[in-house]
Design an enzyme around this catalytic site. Structure first.
Site, PDB file in Angstrom:
ATOM      1  N   ASP A   1      -1.176  -6.192  -0.307  1.00 19.91           N
ATOM      2  CA  ASP A   1      -1.521  -5.456   0.904  1.00 19.91           C
ATOM      3  C   ASP A   1      -2.925  -5.286   0.806  1.00 19.91           C
ATOM      4  OD1 ASP A   1       0.508  -4.978   2.578  1.00 19.91           O
ATOM      5  OD2 ASP A   1       1.297  -3.268   1.748  1.00 19.91           O
TER       6      ASP A   1
ATOM      7  N   GLU B   1      -1.795  -5.449   8.671  1.00 23.39           N
ATOM      8  CA  GLU B   1      -0.765  -4.843   9.635  1.00 23.39           C
ATOM      9  C   GLU B   1      -1.542  -5.034  11.020  1.00 23.39           C
ATOM     10  OE1 GLU B   1      -0.135  -0.785   8.969  1.00 23.39           O
ATOM     11  OE2 GLU B   1       0.798  -1.180   7.006  1.00 23.39           O
TER      12      GLU B   1
ATOM     13  N   LYS C   1      -1.437  -9.303   2.755  1.00 28.22           N
ATOM     14  CA  LYS C   1      -0.809  -8.815   3.922  1.00 28.22           C
ATOM     15  C   LYS C   1      -1.820  -7.833   4.581  1.00 28.22           C
ATOM     16  CE  LYS C   1       3.000  -6.081   3.782  1.00 28.22           C
ATOM     17  NZ  LYS C   1       2.664  -4.781   4.575  1.00 28.22           N
TER      18      LYS C   1
ATOM     19  N   ASP D   1       1.023  -1.198   0.046  1.00 31.25           N
ATOM     20  CA  ASP D   1       0.064   0.002  -0.040  1.00 31.25           C
ATOM     21  C   ASP D   1       0.963   1.232   0.069  1.00 31.25           C
ATOM     22  OD1 ASP D   1       0.966  -0.240   2.599  1.00 31.25           O
ATOM     23  OD2 ASP D   1      -1.003  -0.174   3.598  1.00 31.25           O
ATOM     24  N   SER D   2       2.300   1.304   0.137  1.00 30.60           N
ATOM     25  CA  SER D   2       2.911   2.097  -0.230  1.00 30.60           C
ATOM     26  C   SER D   2       2.777   2.775  -1.592  1.00 30.60           C
ATOM     27  CB  SER D   2       4.533   1.517  -0.119  1.00 30.60           C
ATOM     28  OG  SER D   2       4.935   0.547  -0.716  1.00 30.60           O
TER      29      SER D   2
ATOM     30  N   GLU E   1       9.011  -4.522  10.669  1.00 28.88           N
ATOM     31  CA  GLU E   1       9.513  -3.196  10.104  1.00 28.88           C
ATOM     32  C   GLU E   1      10.074  -2.106  11.224  1.00 28.88           C
ATOM     33  OE1 GLU E   1       6.868  -1.157   7.281  1.00 28.88           O
ATOM     34  OE2 GLU E   1       7.854   0.795   7.343  1.00 28.88           O
TER      35      GLU E   1
HETATM   36  O1  KIV Z   1       3.609  -1.192   1.664  1.00 27.37           O
HETATM   37  C1  KIV Z   1       4.680  -1.605   1.825  1.00 27.37           C
HETATM   38  O2  KIV Z   1       5.436  -1.170   0.754  1.00 27.37           O
HETATM   39  C2  KIV Z   1       5.125  -2.294   2.739  1.00 27.37           C
HETATM   40  C3  KIV Z   1       6.626  -2.520   2.963  1.00 27.37           C
HETATM   41  C4  KIV Z   1       7.410  -1.604   3.556  1.00 27.37           C
HETATM   42  C5  KIV Z   1       6.755  -3.827   3.826  1.00 27.37           C
HETATM   43  O3  KIV Z   1       4.315  -2.811   3.700  1.00 27.37           O
END
Ligand code: KIV
Length: 271
Positions: A90, A122, A120, A51-52, A189
């Site tokens: 994510d 959190e 994934k 989600d980055s 992280e």
């Molecule tokens: O969204 C992302 O890029 C991440 C990584 C920093 C692990 O969750």
């Protein structure tokens, strides 16, 4: 003699075998078809459609604004570019925190609409019910502990997490709970290397570190950071492998110069 051209695909089982054999796991983020294709043929083990994307693709300050539909767009583009690596997608902020039913339906949308292989999310204890429900449906889940960017407004800062004993103890507990709930791996992280080493040793599933030291079972970096596309972000944990920002600037400057001077296109570059 027939040559077996079958491509050996990386699965969550491969990732577990790598931990068992002491082989380090490589993971990188990607958000589109073209880069995914390059990373896959370079031999990466896992592509994370992070989600980055909210930061590096859309220019938002945080990961919070990206939607499930937007994640699905990025993830389905990535999946079209790969042949062998494992794709983790994510679950974006707001798509799983409400309750486990919502979490499951978001995970199902990702699996059906992108062709990705796992999701994934959190958090630890707070998301356990969701992790179990998604896992029970047959969808592999990767956990994410430590600095969880979807909670940035609660943390107030992007500094190292779990330096204090109470937070470190909670993280260790959460890691074990996520493992019990069925997670196939956990991202750690920005936590102290010593704590990450302890967690990695205590789990039978792999840990993937980002700013969490060398004892994790694998490492992940955001592609824009390691390729030097995003040059403003220079945390201590980042190793930059390319100056892509500078190289692209140089190339585009040359292109502009050639157009302005009339050098491009030349006789061989026209019909
Ligand atoms: O969204 C992302 O890029 C991440 C990584 C920093 C692990 O969750």
């Amino acid at each position: 003699m027939s040559v077996n051209k079958e491509i050996k695909k990386i699965t969550t089982h491969t990732i577990q075998k790598m931990k068992d054999a002491g082989e380090k796991i490589s993971m990188i983020t990607a958000y589109d078809y073209s880069f995914a294709k390059i990373f896959d043929s370079a031999g990466i083990d896992i592509i994370l459609v992070g989600d980055s994307a909210s930061n590096v693709m859309a220019g938002h300050e945080t990961t919070l604004p990206i939607t499930l539909d937007q994640m699905i767009y990025h993830a389905s583009s990535v999946v079209r570019g790969i042949e062998r690596c494992l794709v983790v997608v994510d679950l974006p902020f707001g798509s799983y925190q409400g309750n486990s039913k919502e979490a499951l339906s978001s995970a199902i949308r990702i699996m059906k609409e992108t062709g990705g292989h796992s999701v994934k999310l959190e958090g630890g204890e707070e998301v356990l019910e969701s992790v179990k429900r998604i896992e029970d449906t047959g969808i592999p889940v990767m956990g994410h502990l430590g600095l969880t960017p979807q909670s940035i407004y609660k943390f107030g800062t992007y500094t190292v997490r779990a330096k204090e004993e109470a937070e470190a103890e909670k993280l260790k507990r959460d890691a074990l709970l996520l493992q019990e709930a069925g997670c196939f791996a956990i991202v750690l992280e920005k936590i102290p290397a010593k704590l990450a080493a302890e967690v990695s040793k205590s789990l039978h599933i792999p840990t993937i570190g980002i700013g969490a030291g060398g004892a994790c079972d694998g490492q992940v970096l955001v592609m824009h950071d390691l390729l030097g596309i995003n040059t403003e972000f220079k945390p201590r944990f980042l190793r930059q492998y390319l100056n892509m920002g500078e190289q692209v600037t140089g190339a585009v400057k040359n292109y502009i110069t050639d157009i302005k001077s009339g050098d491009f296109p030349n006789e061989n570059e026209q019909y």
